[in-house]
Design a protein around this motif. Structure first.
Motif, PDB file in Angstrom:
ATOM      1  N   PRO A   1      32.756  46.398  33.764  1.00  0.00           N
ATOM      2  CA  PRO A   1      34.036  46.901  34.266  1.00  0.00           C
ATOM      3  C   PRO A   1      35.052  45.781  34.442  1.00  0.00           C
ATOM      4  CG  PRO A   1      32.423  46.847  36.035  1.00  0.00           C
ATOM      5  CD  PRO A   1      31.689  46.516  34.762  1.00  0.00           C
ATOM      6  N   ILE A   2      36.317  46.118  34.286  1.00  0.00           N
ATOM      7  CA  ILE A   2      37.382  45.165  34.616  1.00  0.00           C
ATOM      8  C   ILE A   2      37.368  44.943  36.123  1.00  0.00           C
ATOM      9  CG2 ILE A   2      39.884  44.801  34.658  1.00  0.00           C
ATOM     10  CD1 ILE A   2      39.988  46.606  32.154  1.00  0.00           C
ATOM     11  N   PHE A   3      37.399  46.056  36.858  1.00  0.00           N
ATOM     12  CA  PHE A   3      37.323  46.002  38.323  1.00  0.00           C
ATOM     13  C   PHE A   3      36.057  46.712  38.760  1.00  0.00           C
ATOM     14  CE2 PHE A   3      42.089  46.187  37.668  1.00  0.00           C
ATOM     15  CZ  PHE A   3      42.294  44.834  37.897  1.00  0.00           C
ATOM     16  N   ALA A   4      35.304  46.059  39.621  1.00  0.00           N
ATOM     17  CA  ALA A   4      34.060  46.641  40.109  1.00  0.00           C
ATOM     18  C   ALA A   4      34.329  47.983  40.781  1.00  0.00           C
ATOM     19  CB  ALA A   4      33.398  45.686  41.090  1.00  0.00           C
ATOM     20  N   VAL A   5      33.430  48.921  40.543  1.00  0.00           N
ATOM     21  CA  VAL A   5      33.529  50.228  41.175  1.00  0.00           C
ATOM     22  C   VAL A   5      32.212  50.498  41.902  1.00  0.00           C
ATOM     23  CG1 VAL A   5      33.796  52.709  40.809  1.00  0.00           C
ATOM     24  CG2 VAL A   5      35.072  51.091  39.375  1.00  0.00           C
ATOM     25  N   GLY A   6      32.294  50.778  43.176  1.00  0.00           N
ATOM     26  CA  GLY A   6      31.088  51.163  43.928  1.00  0.00           C
ATOM     27  C   GLY A   6      30.255  49.992  44.377  1.00  0.00           C
ATOM     28  N   LYS A   7      30.015  49.058  43.471  1.00  0.00           N
ATOM     29  CA  LYS A   7      29.258  47.876  43.876  1.00  0.00           C
ATOM     30  C   LYS A   7      29.674  46.662  43.068  1.00  0.00           C
ATOM     31  CE  LYS A   7      25.254  48.587  40.870  1.00  0.00           C
ATOM     32  NZ  LYS A   7      23.790  48.584  40.802  1.00  0.00           N
ATOM     33  N   VAL A   8      29.388  45.514  43.640  1.00  0.00           N
ATOM     34  CA  VAL A   8      29.621  44.263  42.917  1.00  0.00           C
ATOM     35  C   VAL A   8      28.273  43.710  42.501  1.00  0.00           C
ATOM     36  CG1 VAL A   8      31.805  43.730  44.033  1.00  0.00           C
ATOM     37  CG2 VAL A   8      29.672  42.921  45.067  1.00  0.00           C
ATOM     38  N   GLN A   9      28.265  43.040  41.357  1.00  0.00           N
ATOM     39  CA  GLN A   9      26.987  42.595  40.797  1.00  0.00           C
ATOM     40  C   GLN A   9      26.868  41.083  40.656  1.00  0.00           C
ATOM     41  OE1 GLN A   9      25.208  45.420  37.786  1.00  0.00           O
ATOM     42  NE2 GLN A   9      27.368  45.949  37.580  1.00  0.00           N
ATOM     43  N   PHE A  10      27.939  40.360  40.980  1.00  0.00           N
ATOM     44  CA  PHE A  10      27.804  38.892  41.090  1.00  0.00           C
ATOM     45  C   PHE A  10      28.929  38.350  41.953  1.00  0.00           C
ATOM     46  CE2 PHE A  10      31.123  37.025  38.326  1.00  0.00           C
ATOM     47  CZ  PHE A  10      31.518  38.110  37.567  1.00  0.00           C
ATOM     48  N   TRP A  11      28.689  37.161  42.492  1.00  0.00           N
ATOM     49  CA  TRP A  11      29.687  36.491  43.330  1.00  0.00           C
ATOM     50  C   TRP A  11      30.803  35.990  42.409  1.00  0.00           C
ATOM     51  CZ3 TRP A  11      28.486  34.843  48.678  1.00  0.00           C
ATOM     52  CH2 TRP A  11      29.593  34.217  49.293  1.00  0.00           C
ATOM     53  N   GLY A  12      31.990  36.492  42.641  1.00  0.00           N
ATOM     54  CA  GLY A  12      33.097  36.100  41.772  1.00  0.00           C
ATOM     55  C   GLY A  12      33.524  37.216  40.836  1.00  0.00           C
ATOM     56  N   GLN A  13      32.887  38.389  40.950  1.00  0.00           N
ATOM     57  CA  GLN A  13      33.274  39.506  40.084  1.00  0.00           C
ATOM     58  C   GLN A  13      34.646  40.061  40.497  1.00  0.00           C
ATOM     59  OE1 GLN A  13      30.520  42.818  40.019  1.00  0.00           O
ATOM     60  NE2 GLN A  13      31.575  43.769  38.278  1.00  0.00           N
ATOM     61  N   PRO A  14      35.538  40.286  39.530  1.00  0.00           N
ATOM     62  CA  PRO A  14      36.835  40.865  39.865  1.00  0.00           C
ATOM     63  C   PRO A  14      36.687  42.255  40.485  1.00  0.00           C
ATOM     64  CG  PRO A  14      36.882  39.882  37.679  1.00  0.00           C
ATOM     65  CD  PRO A  14      35.448  39.891  38.119  1.00  0.00           C
ATOM     66  N   VAL A  15      37.411  42.463  41.579  1.00  0.00           N
ATOM     67  CA  VAL A  15      37.381  43.740  42.261  1.00  0.00           C
ATOM     68  C   VAL A  15      38.751  44.414  42.187  1.00  0.00           C
ATOM     69  CG1 VAL A  15      36.925  44.898  44.467  1.00  0.00           C
ATOM     70  CG2 VAL A  15      35.565  42.901  43.809  1.00  0.00           C
ATOM     71  N   PHE A  16      39.788  43.591  42.229  1.00  0.00           N
ATOM     72  CA  PHE A  16      41.148  44.124  42.179  1.00  0.00           C
ATOM     73  C   PHE A  16      42.060  43.015  41.674  1.00  0.00           C
ATOM     74  CE2 PHE A  16      40.726  41.967  46.199  1.00  0.00           C
ATOM     75  CZ  PHE A  16      41.962  41.406  46.447  1.00  0.00           C
ATOM     76  N   ALA A  17      43.326  43.365  41.448  1.00  0.00           N
ATOM     77  CA  ALA A  17      44.316  42.354  41.096  1.00  0.00           C
ATOM     78  C   ALA A  17      45.567  42.601  41.914  1.00  0.00           C
ATOM     79  CB  ALA A  17      44.637  42.395  39.605  1.00  0.00           C
ATOM     80  N   VAL A  18      46.199  41.507  42.293  1.00  0.00           N
ATOM     81  CA  VAL A  18      47.486  41.593  42.988  1.00  0.00           C
ATOM     82  C   VAL A  18      48.570  41.262  41.979  1.00  0.00           C
ATOM     83  CG1 VAL A  18      48.888  40.776  44.916  1.00  0.00           C
ATOM     84  CG2 VAL A  18      46.385  40.721  45.073  1.00  0.00           C
ATOM     85  N   ILE A  19      49.634  42.038  42.005  1.00  0.00           N
ATOM     86  CA  ILE A  19      50.775  41.766  41.140  1.00  0.00           C
ATOM     87  C   ILE A  19      51.937  41.375  42.054  1.00  0.00           C
ATOM     88  CG2 ILE A  19      52.222  42.660  39.271  1.00  0.00           C
ATOM     89  CD1 ILE A  19      49.160  42.811  38.730  1.00  0.00           C
ATOM     90  N   ALA A  20      52.543  40.228  41.756  1.00  0.00           N
ATOM     91  CA  ALA A  20      53.604  39.743  42.635  1.00  0.00           C
ATOM     92  C   ALA A  20      54.695  39.062  41.825  1.00  0.00           C
ATOM     93  CB  ALA A  20      53.032  38.790  43.682  1.00  0.00           C
ATOM     94  N   GLU A  21      55.751  38.716  42.539  1.00  0.00           N
ATOM     95  CA  GLU A  21      56.896  38.092  41.870  1.00  0.00           C
ATOM     96  C   GLU A  21      56.580  36.678  41.395  1.00  0.00           C
ATOM     97  OE1 GLU A  21      59.572  39.672  41.107  1.00  0.00           O
ATOM     98  OE2 GLU A  21      59.432  41.467  42.371  1.00  0.00           O
ATOM     99  N   THR A  22      55.707  35.993  42.114  1.00  0.00           N
ATOM    100  CA  THR A  22      55.309  34.649  41.689  1.00  0.00           C
ATOM    101  C   THR A  22      53.792  34.559  41.715  1.00  0.00           C
ATOM    102  OG1 THR A  22      55.229  33.704  43.910  1.00  0.00           O
ATOM    103  CG2 THR A  22      57.377  33.643  42.779  1.00  0.00           C
ATOM    104  N   ARG A  23      53.283  33.576  40.994  1.00  0.00           N
ATOM    105  CA  ARG A  23      51.838  33.379  40.983  1.00  0.00           C
ATOM    106  C   ARG A  23      51.348  32.974  42.367  1.00  0.00           C
ATOM    107  NH1 ARG A  23      48.562  28.944  39.958  1.00  0.00           N
ATOM    108  NH2 ARG A  23      46.490  29.449  39.128  1.00  0.00           N
ATOM    109  N   ASP A  24      52.122  32.140  43.025  1.00  0.00           N
ATOM    110  CA  ASP A  24      51.737  31.685  44.359  1.00  0.00           C
ATOM    111  C   ASP A  24      51.638  32.871  45.322  1.00  0.00           C
ATOM    112  OD1 ASP A  24      51.275  29.449  46.249  1.00  0.00           O
ATOM    113  OD2 ASP A  24      53.127  30.186  47.157  1.00  0.00           O
ATOM    114  N   ALA A  25      52.600  33.772  45.238  1.00  0.00           N
ATOM    115  CA  ALA A  25      52.578  34.936  46.133  1.00  0.00           C
ATOM    116  C   ALA A  25      51.364  35.810  45.839  1.00  0.00           C
ATOM    117  CB  ALA A  25      53.873  35.735  45.975  1.00  0.00           C
ATOM    118  N   ALA A  26      51.069  36.010  44.562  1.00  0.00           N
ATOM    119  CA  ALA A  26      49.923  36.839  44.187  1.00  0.00           C
ATOM    120  C   ALA A  26      48.618  36.193  44.653  1.00  0.00           C
ATOM    121  CB  ALA A  26      49.908  37.047  42.678  1.00  0.00           C
ATOM    122  N   ARG A  27      48.548  34.891  44.490  1.00  0.00           N
ATOM    123  CA  ARG A  27      47.319  34.172  44.834  1.00  0.00           C
ATOM    124  C   ARG A  27      47.079  34.216  46.341  1.00  0.00           C
ATOM    125  NH1 ARG A  27      46.506  27.894  44.557  1.00  0.00           N
ATOM    126  NH2 ARG A  27      44.232  27.781  44.611  1.00  0.00           N
TER     127      ARG A  27
END
Lengths: 488, 776
Positions: free
Chosen positions: B95-121
């Protein structure tokens, strides 16, 4: 009361910059890439380890202007007040041709993917300006802070050896503009304190050491930043807000080195690079260690004071300095006190430093005649790596062959840099023999209960520490072969 | 120019022409995606990663994220109009984003979209996710102990009577070797920028080795047709396999945001997130059982190659297949059975990396060779020679392909002589007798590497060549440039095909809009495939031009000859530009799409039989090391390499691949160590903790030579051979040399059996083991 100016001013390539609104944690790399749209410098790691963002920063040192390679990713813009920043975009040859460094790199196939290349070019450029015909050793040292994943470095080393056949520094545009640049940045150093921003965004660039001491005593919540080789990562890696910040890397009084017959005193702002010749002259046993700290860019930024003040258990200067009996000079306002360096480190993350107090200098006694001293650093990769352990050994053996004094200190073995008091006690009074050494080895386990982490296991750390005592003994007998890297 | 006189021959193929981007690299003007001018209003995405190795997601609260300054929105699986999957194996397990469970440390769960990279991070840190921990599987041994769940079908290669061979062998040994993984550490991390267009259209700038797959993935994620997605790649700042599939997720997230908000979107993880959330070289544990005789000749091999695949299949199937394809390296096994186990683990899904399993396969082979040598008290080189494939017999591989082009004997003999191996080995043994602390070692190891994608259909390529009226040429093909010099090699092919100077040719960024349905630039195949496809396009245009010239000058086609700079027709010389201009006026098409598919290859995975490789590339290296037996630290003092690239298309580029490949391989086997903690988090995720080689790690003596006499016996482009991956495995000689130095402590009576990476710690522990063995 000092006069105050309200702009950070420096030269960027040919342009004079004046910033009145700048965050204390704005890095040079982000500023170059995002605000100035100078995108030749690359972000590879944002922690000062890969060198893809290498630029040169020219600074006044007495009558000279010295260009240091630095990593723009962890250098704060505010720390550049009164300097000349030179980026890859400023590098040019005559009549728009490639610069000799660039032409040598192209002709020797020194780039493959090219992403690290601007950083390599800048590091080689800095080297060529001070050493146009460098040895391979000198090239390797200048490139310790530059990672390349494609070429295997061989063509870059070949390019570095060939640069002077493409041109000499005297013909370089940067060389030619030195006098004018010197005048321009000298004019920026007008004796005023610089203050920009308010609250968490406050930046203070003190006018003098006394100004710094007075300000910090009154504002102990402020963060002191010298080389930013540690604090830079708090920002880029952990997104910590660090303001208000006092930048002190520019203060000439903190760059003093005083030598006499019995000791050497380094003021806190002396960088590893600046200290190197003095270290080599007075403490030749530290020369190898000194060249294995980080990479060239970080050695050009990081300070002796910072390495101690931050209290890291894996800083490489405390073990040898503790073994040599160094004294730390702390200052708060006009109040100064002196402590033994080893007493400064109280516990992990806790040092004997009061609010508003700072490390002003450190005094290191010269090794008394008749004593023997050595220091050893062990890391997974020989260079530009944090120590798995770093040990320093000093003994006095009397005419009867009996150990009269022993001082041993290690980094990486405990939560702080720490003396091996049990081992020392076990050694004193024993004949200086391998048998004695073998006898005292179990005492290491009393002194140290190291942890296992990504750098080494506890088992390895303890065993290697014990073996380093053997090495030290063997070397005093003229027997301890050490690995040598011999390059043509 | 006197138009009646042909200029001198300027042929560039087989010359050491410089990298086409060299001047741009050194001036900082070579553009990578993060350097491109962003469209106005470009948004920035940042991934939120799991902080558990294996856990149920109990709840997710993004209110603080959405309220953070500069945040435009949050993307989760619910925002995906098409499929929430970027599995390149099409098993729908990634999956792009984990659903229901995560299967490794560091797996993408969601993404933030923001005006700048710093704000998103910054905002990505503010999500509140509650987890309920599950048991997790760390590595190969843990996975085997837990029942050995696989992420994809295993492979077995078998030939001859293995049980009988083992039982009848005069001598027999068993062992295991753990072979570590490797982070790619491309200097330019993963990055993508998506620019939305009309209708369903989206243009993706991606740092990918596989634009066609990014196109396919983005289309599937958005639920649109392939023709709405255009993927462009000018260059990558390094790939090494790490951008064969790992760019898919980033491109998909950028595309999702771009279409959702109708604004361009860029995504670039920082180095730590890149290293924690993208796949690496597979680590393996190889268990082996080998029968041999007193002369050291192998009679039977039975081995299991277990590998940490991670939580999904990704490329673990073909990677572990290729490990088995190289479990023979250059050696003939009269009876053999090798099996793969691509094991499910709660770690990042491992992926392609230069060599693609081959290096791990070979490490196994070289390990049992080494074991046999120490058991018999012989030089491992003698055991190697005793087991090399024959040229007319003993030349059948475990996958039943006959080795037809074996040159390993000549390569090894020449290197043994030129490196003065025998005298140096003797001197080292003498040195070790008297030196107490420093011990030395030397080893010579060979490489035989199979060239072709084992997925037969990947062995095709396309190119698009336009010739303009002024004789300038526009070159596109399906291969991507990651630094390896593919673009310049193919341009050299085209320059020579038309007899024009290189500066006549404009090398275009790779684009799915120019050449469709391409294969990944991988498996060392770039120049073999794309060079031939471009050649084919040139030949089509040249045939039309020739026919046109004959007609225009009323000559026989046999009187028209291509020469440097143009064509001679009888005694007349027509410059290329003039020929093109007249062809246009006479309505001759000056554009062609070229195509190539590799002949001869076939492979039946079910039976484990076929001819998966078009040919083999060979090489050998000698490494000499010094080891400090008090600390385990060591130096690689000298390396000699002789490597086979057939008739080199570009000796300078090829030497660069060999030097670079060797050092990268040396890093894999020495200082590059992946360390996970007891919670399943990778702790070596930045250059401060993950140590790739430095300039000062390059051997002080580093002699790299091409086997200049070698010519590919197959009709490849210019009779060259692939060079990307094979040199990587030359670094195995470093491990064996370190092993010899360690074994010297027990007088070479005990096999050193060092696991990799051979860190100073492993060396010191090896020395301690030898001391114990020596004491008895």
């Amino acid at each position: 009361m000092v006069e105050v100016a309200n702009a950070i001013r420096f030269l960027l390539n040919g342009e004079e910059i004046s910033l009145t609104d700048v965050a204390p944690d704005l890095t040079l790399l982000d500023w170059l890439r995002l605000e100035r749209r100078l995108r030749g410098s690359k972000e590879g790691c944002a922690e000062g380890d890969c060198g893809a963002c290498t630029v040169l920063v020219g600074r006044l040192a007495g009558d000279e202007i010295i260009y240091d390679s630095v990593t723009a990713c962890i250098r704060f813009v505010a720390s550049l007040h009164g300097t000349h920043v030179v980026t890859i975009e400023h590098l040019r040859g005559e009549n728009g041709a490639l610069h000799p460094v660039q032409q040598a790199m192209v002709d020797h196939h020194g780039s493959q993917c090219g992403f690290c290349t601007p950083g390599f070019v800048m590091s080689l450029y800095g080297l060529w300006m001070r050493d146009p015909d460098p040895s391979r050793n000198a090239i390797e040292k200048a490139l310790q802070g530059n990672l390349c994943r494609c070429t295997g470095y061989a063509p870059i080393i070949r390019a570095g050896q060939a640069i002077s056949s493409y041109g000499q520094p005297q013909g370089d545009p940067l060389w030619a503009e030195r006098i004018a640049v010197k005048d321009r940045i000298r004019a920026i150093h007008d004796g005023r304190r610089v203050e920009v921003g308010t609250g968490e965004n406050r930046i203070i660039i003190p006018a003098s050491l006394d100004d710094f001491a007075a300000f910090y005593a009154e504002n102990p919540e402020a963060r002191i930043v010298a080389g930013s080789t540690d604090v830079g990562l708090w920002v880029t890696k952990f997104m910590r807000r660090i303001g208000p910040v006092i930048f002190i890397g520019h203060l000439p009084e903190l760059k003093r080195i005083a030598e006499n017959d019995s000791e050497v005193r380094f003021y806190a702002g002396v960088t590893y690079s600046e200290a190197l010749p003095v270290i080599q002259a007075n403490f030749p046993q530290l020369g190898e260690l000194w060249n294995r700290f980080a990479g060239e860019q970080v050695r050009n930024m990081g300070t002796i004071g910072g390495n101690i003040a931050n209290g890291s258990p894996i800083g490489d200067t405390p073990p040898p300095f503790i073994a040599l009996g160094a004294k730390l000079h702390l200052r708060r306002g006009e109040h100064r006190r002196e402590i033994k360096l080893e007493d400064y480190f109280l516990a992990y993350g806790k040092q004997d430093r009061q609010p508003g107090e700072f490390v002003e200098s450190i005094t290191i006694p010269l090794l008394p005649a008749g004593e023997t001293f050595a220091t050893y650093k062990i890391s997974k990769r020989r260079e530009e790596d944090i120590s798995a352990l770093c040990g320093a050994f000093r003994v006095f053996v009397n005419d009867a062959g009996i150990v009269g004094m022993a001082r041993i200190a290690f980094g990486g073995m405990a939560a702080t840099p720490k003396r091996a008091r049990a081992v020392e006690a076990a050694l004193v009074g024993k004949p200086w023999t391998m048998d004695s050494v073998e006898t005292v080895l179990p005492a290491f386990a009393e002194d140290y209960q190291p942890i296992s982490d990504m750098r080494a296991s506890a088992e390895y750390r303890l065993l290697a520490a014990q073996n380093l005592l053997k090495r030290f003994f063997l070397e005093t007998q003229g027997q301890g072969e050490r690995l040598k890297r011999e390059v043509a | 120019m006197n138009k009646h006189e042909a200029p001198i021959n300027l042929a560039v193929l087989h010359t050491g022409t410089r990298h086409d981007s060299g001047p741009k690299h050194v001036t900082g003007t070579a553009e990578y995606i993060d350097d491109m001018i962003e469209p106005v209003g470009t948004m920035h995405a940042y991934l939120g990663l799991s902080t558990r190795a294996h856990a149920e997601i109990v709840s997710m609260d993004f209110s603080a994220v959405r309220a953070a300054p500069g945040v435009i929105g949050v993307l989760t699986a619910e925002d995906i109009p098409g499929e929430n999957d970027v599995s390149p194996s099409h098993k729908h397990d990634e999956p792009i984003f984990a659903v229901g469970k995560v299967q490794f440390w560091g797996q993408p769960v969601f993404a933030v979209i923001a005006e700048t990279r710093d704000a998103a991070r910054r905002a990505a840190q503010l999500a509140k996710i509650d987890y309920a921990d599950l048991d997790w599987i760390a590595d190969v041994r843990a996975a085997q102990a837990a029942g050995g769940r696989l992420v994809t079908e295993p492979l077995k290669l078998e030939r001859g009577q293995v049980e009988a061979g083992l039982a009848a062998a005069p001598r027999r040994l068993q062992g295991a070797i753990a072979i570590g993984g490797q982070d790619h550490f491309y200097l330019e991390g993963q990055i993508a920028m998506a620019v939305p267009g009309e209708d369903e259209d989206v243009v993706i700038h991606s740092s990918t080795q596989h634009p066609s797959e990014v196109q396919l993935m983005v289309a599937a994620v958005l639920g649109i047709r392939h023709n709405a997605v255009t993927v462009n790649v000018r260059r990558m700042g390094g790939g090494f396999g790490g951008k064969e599939t790992q760019g898919n997720l980033f491109a998909a997230v950028a595309a999702l945001a771009a279409k959702k908000w109708n604004r361009a979107c860029k995504i670039r993880p920082d180095r730590d997130d890149d290293m924690q959330s993208t796949g690496k070289r597979h680590d393996f544990v190889v268990d082996y059982d080998v029968g041999y005789d007193e002369s050291g000749k192998i009679l039977a091999v039975d081995a299991v190659y277990g590998t940490r695949a991670g939580f999904s299949s990704d490329l673990s199937g073909p990677v572990s297949d290729r490990a088995l394809f190289h479990a023979d390296n250059a050696y003939f096994y009269p009876a053999v059975r090798v099996r793969s186990e691509p094991l499910y683990t709660n770690t990042v899904s491992n992926t392609a990396f230069r060599g693609f399993g081959g290096p791990q396969g070979m490490m196994g082979a070289e390990r049992w060779i080494e074991d046999i040598a120490y058991a018999l008290g012989k030089d491992p080189l003698d055991i190697r020679k005793a087991n090399f494939y024959g040229t007319d017999k003993d030349n059948v591989t475990p996958y039943h392909q006959v080795v037809e082009d074996n040159i390993v004997h000549r390569v090894v003999d020449e290197l043994e002589a030129s490196s003065d191996y025998q005298a140096r080995r003797k001197a080292i043994i003498d040195f070790n007798k008297t030196s107490t602390v420093v011990k030395k070692g030397i080893a010579l190891t060979p490489v035989k590497f199979g060239i072709s994608f084992t997925a037969t259909w990947y062995n095709q390529a396309g190119a698009l060549v336009h010739v303009y009226k002024d004789g300038s040429i526009h070159l596109s093909h399906g291969g991507t440039e990651m630094g390896q010099g593919l673009y310049i090699k193919v341009a050299q092919v085209v320059a020579d095909a038309f007899g024009v100077n290189l500066d006549n040719i404009k090398i275009m960024p790779t684009s799915t809009g120019k050449v469709p349905n391409t294969s990944a630039t991988a498996a060392s195949s770039g120049s073999d495939l794309n060079g031939m496809a471009a050649w084919d396009a040139c030949e089509q245009i040249k045939a039309r031009l020739l026919a046109h010239a004959a007609k225009l000058y009323q000559a026989e086609e046999s009187d028209c000859h291509w020469v440097q700079g143009g064509m001679t027709i009888g005694r007349e010389f027509v410059p290329f530009a003039e020929l093109c201009a007249s062809a246009y006026l006479n309505r001759v098409q000056l554009s062609a799409a070229g195509f190539y598919k590799t002949p001869k290859i076939h492979w039946d995975r079910a039976t484990g039989k076929g001819h998966p490789f078009y040919y083999f590339a060979y090489g050998a290296s000698v490494s000499e090391v010094s080891v400090d037996t008090l600390t385990g630290e060591y130096n690689v003092d000298r390396v000699d390499i002789l490597h086979d690239v057939g008739k080199s298309l570009n000796p300078a580029i090829d030497i660069g691949q060999i030097e670079g490949g060797f050092i990268q391989g040396m890093g894999w086997l020495t200082s590059e160590e992946l360390v996970w903690d007891d919670k399943g988090q990778l702790r070596t995720h930045a250059p401060s903790t993950y140590k790739i080689p430095l300039a000062s790690d390059v051997p002080p003596v580093f002699n790299v030579k091409l086997a200049e006499w070698s010519v590919n016996r197959e009709p490849t482009i210019g009779r060259s051979k692939a060079v990307g991956e094979p040199p990587f495995m030359l670094a195995i000689s470093v491990v064996e040399a370190l092993g010899m130095a360690v074994a010297s402590v027990a007088d070479y009576r005990v096999a050193p059996r060092l696991d990799t990476p051979v860190t100073p710690e492993r060396v010191l522990m090896g020395v301690e083991r030898m001391k114990r063995e020596a004491r008895g």
